[in-house]
Design a protein around this motif. Structure first.
Motif, PDB file in Angstrom:
ATOM      1  N   UNK A  55      71.337  32.151  51.392  1.00 52.19           N
ATOM      2  CA  UNK A  55      70.819  30.853  51.821  1.00 52.19           C
ATOM      3  C   UNK A  55      71.331  30.495  53.215  1.00 52.19           C
ATOM      4  N   UNK A  56      72.607  30.747  53.482  1.00 55.94           N
ATOM      5  CA  UNK A  56      73.185  30.429  54.796  1.00 55.94           C
ATOM      6  C   UNK A  56      72.485  31.221  55.886  1.00 55.94           C
ATOM      7  N   UNK A  57      72.302  32.516  55.652  1.00 54.66           N
ATOM      8  CA  UNK A  57      71.655  33.353  56.673  1.00 54.66           C
ATOM      9  C   UNK A  57      70.217  32.912  56.922  1.00 54.66           C
ATOM     10  N   UNK A  58      69.508  32.556  55.855  1.00 58.88           N
ATOM     11  CA  UNK A  58      68.111  32.148  56.022  1.00 58.88           C
ATOM     12  C   UNK A  58      67.997  30.811  56.738  1.00 58.88           C
ATOM     13  N   UNK A  59      68.855  29.856  56.399  1.00 61.01           N
ATOM     14  CA  UNK A  59      68.745  28.517  56.962  1.00 61.01           C
ATOM     15  C   UNK A  59      69.287  28.421  58.381  1.00 61.01           C
ATOM     16  N   UNK A  61      67.881  30.161  60.508  1.00 60.03           N
ATOM     17  CA  UNK A  61      66.632  30.383  61.236  1.00 60.03           C
ATOM     18  C   UNK A  61      65.513  29.440  60.794  1.00 60.03           C
ATOM     19  N   UNK A  62      65.611  28.933  59.540  1.00 65.17           N
ATOM     20  CA  UNK A  62      64.520  28.154  58.976  1.00 65.17           C
ATOM     21  C   UNK A  62      64.868  26.673  58.904  1.00 65.17           C
ATOM     22  N   UNK A  63      63.840  25.863  58.706  1.00 66.58           N
ATOM     23  CA  UNK A  63      64.050  24.426  58.519  1.00 66.58           C
ATOM     24  C   UNK A  63      64.739  24.174  57.180  1.00 66.58           C
ATOM     25  N   UNK A  64      65.599  23.178  57.150  1.00 64.82           N
ATOM     26  CA  UNK A  64      66.301  22.819  55.922  1.00 64.82           C
ATOM     27  C   UNK A  64      65.325  22.207  54.925  1.00 64.82           C
ATOM     28  N   UNK A  88      74.764  24.602  58.614  1.00 66.70           N
ATOM     29  CA  UNK A  88      73.421  25.012  59.026  1.00 66.70           C
ATOM     30  C   UNK A  88      72.339  24.111  58.436  1.00 66.70           C
ATOM     31  N   UNK A  89      72.729  23.134  57.624  1.00 65.98           N
ATOM     32  CA  UNK A  89      71.762  22.234  57.001  1.00 65.98           C
ATOM     33  C   UNK A  89      71.740  20.877  57.691  1.00 65.98           C
TER      34      UNK A  89
END
Length: 416
Positions: A55-59, A61-64, A88-89
């Motif tokens: 989840x950390x790695x994905x967020x 780059x992505x919107x929360x 990251x959120x």
């Protein structure tokens, strides 16, 4: 660290671009529980396989997402991973944490110190997901006024037609829940004429239940205590045996009052409910946490199951019923795949055809659960999913650490 987090928050995506709910879970069983527990959210629930580190790695780059569910199972430094996640959120994300550790200290660290919305330990069930995640999301959205109140959980068991085995399932499910959870369980039979729940357990019901259902002002806990038939230390049956020339007239208020009284005394109330239900019996359906529909391998069951689902939907109930197929493999019956195709969904519970063991146990006033190992094995998965998992302690409502930080930043901005 605080300065870096503030930078992340400023770069947040607009609300419209965010996923409503994103979950990172490590196993298939947890995903199934999440999807069924949040069935009313439909396609807005997105589940990915992985733990909090994914989840950390994905967020990064992505919107929360608006709501985030993360799994910390098998993560050595779960608290450190949550700190990284906070970095990251965006501050307004609601975060629910899932894990395998059940100790209270770990729970307090996540909820009280880090301020996550909730920590739920495995195994997940549709019940604790609906209560601890779904109800809070609904409350936040303004579609639910309060979180579920205190009191026992109501489960209705309805046969789609006579003779499909709904009473057998209700009786044995109640006994299994009492045995496996050590909780106090009530079995309420609303078949006031010709009901067989007490008969299956070797009990003789009286007439007090009819009075309680027809005249709620006369019903109290003492009346139900006198009516209840003890089966074991943890299981009581509340039933009636009215003559066939009497027309019982239970009222919706009477049903609500009886169920409220039972919820105050028992952890679980299993209701054997006639189908199609009267207005009074529909009250029980609307109050239930779970609704089990029992079908036989025949065309009439498929037809009536569709009508029953429309009925429940008309009551404003979003959670889909639990579908149980009894007598699977019955000679001359419909194939399971064909029934599922007709229903447009699969079964949550399948009970094989046991033409000798089940009737023999009922005629002897014994639990089929104890007389037939195959029947016990069939019931255990749904009983475990609904009641078997330990439930997280419900804390006072706290601000998540992202929202706490956001409010603090807003206050500083206002002062400056």
């Amino acid at each position: 660290m605080i300065r870096a987090r503030e930078g992340k928050a400023e770069a947040a995506s607009p609300q419209a671009d965010r996923l409503p709910l994103l979950a990172y879970l490590t196993d298939e069983a947890s995903e199934a529980a999440l999807r069924t527990g949040l069935a009313e959210l439909g396609g807005t629930v997105q589940v990915r396989r992985g733990d909090i580190r994914h989840a950390v790695r994905a967020l990064e780059r992505e919107a929360t997402p608006q709501v985030l569910v993360v799994d910390v199972s098998g993560v050595d430094d779960a608290l450190g991973a949550l700190e990284k996640l906070a970095g990251v959120c965006t501050p307004d994300a609601r975060v629910f944490v899932v894990g395998e550790r059940a100790d209270i200290g770990f729970y307090r660290s996540i909820v009280h110190e880090l301020g996550a919305d909730e920590y739920i330990f495995k195994p997940l069930t549709r019940d604790n997901i609906a209560m601890l995640v779904g109800a809070r999301i609904a409350q936040e959205a303004g579609v639910a006024e309060t979180l579920p109140g205190r009191g026992g959980r109501i489960v209705t068991v309805c046969g789609m037609r006579g003779g499909v085995g709904a009473t057998t399932l209700a009786v044995n499910l109640a006994a299994l829940v009492a045995e496996s959870t050590k909780g106090h369980v009530a079995l309420l039979d609303l078949h006031l004429r010709g009901g067989s729940a007490a008969l299956m357990l070797g009990g003789k019901p009286g007439s007090g239940l009819r009075v309680a259902l027809e005249e709620p002002e006369r019903a109290d806990a003492l009346l139900l205590d006198r009516v209840a038939i003890p089966v074991s230390e943890r299981l009581r049956v509340i039933a009636a045996e009215e003559p066939f020339d009497i027309d019982p007239a239970p009222t919706p208020e009477g049903v609500r009052n009886v169920l409220d009284l039972l919820r105050a005394r028992f952890n679980v109330i299993v209701v054997d409910l006639p189908m199609p239900p009267t207005a009074a019996e529909r009250m029980a359906l609307s109050m239930a946490r779970h609704r089990i529909f029992v079908l036989g391998p025949d065309l009439a069951s498929v037809r009536d199951a569709e009508a029953a689902r429309k009925l429940v939907s008309g009551l404003g109930v979003a959670t889909p019923p639990i579908l149980a197929l009894n007598r699977e493999g019955w000679r001359g019956g419909l194939r399971t795949a064909l029934i599922e195709e007709g229903l447009g969904t699969g079964f949550d519970l399948r009970i094989p055809d046991l033409p000798a063991q089940i009737p023999a146990a009922a005629n002897l006033g014994k639990l089929a659960l104890n007389e037939c190992p195959a029947f016990r094995r069939a019931l255990q998965p749904v009983a475990a999913e609904l009641f078997g998992g330990k439930r997280a302690v419900e804390p006072k409502r706290l601000l998540g650490f992202w929202r706490r930080r956001a409010r603090g930043e807003a206050a500083v901005a206002a002062v400056s």
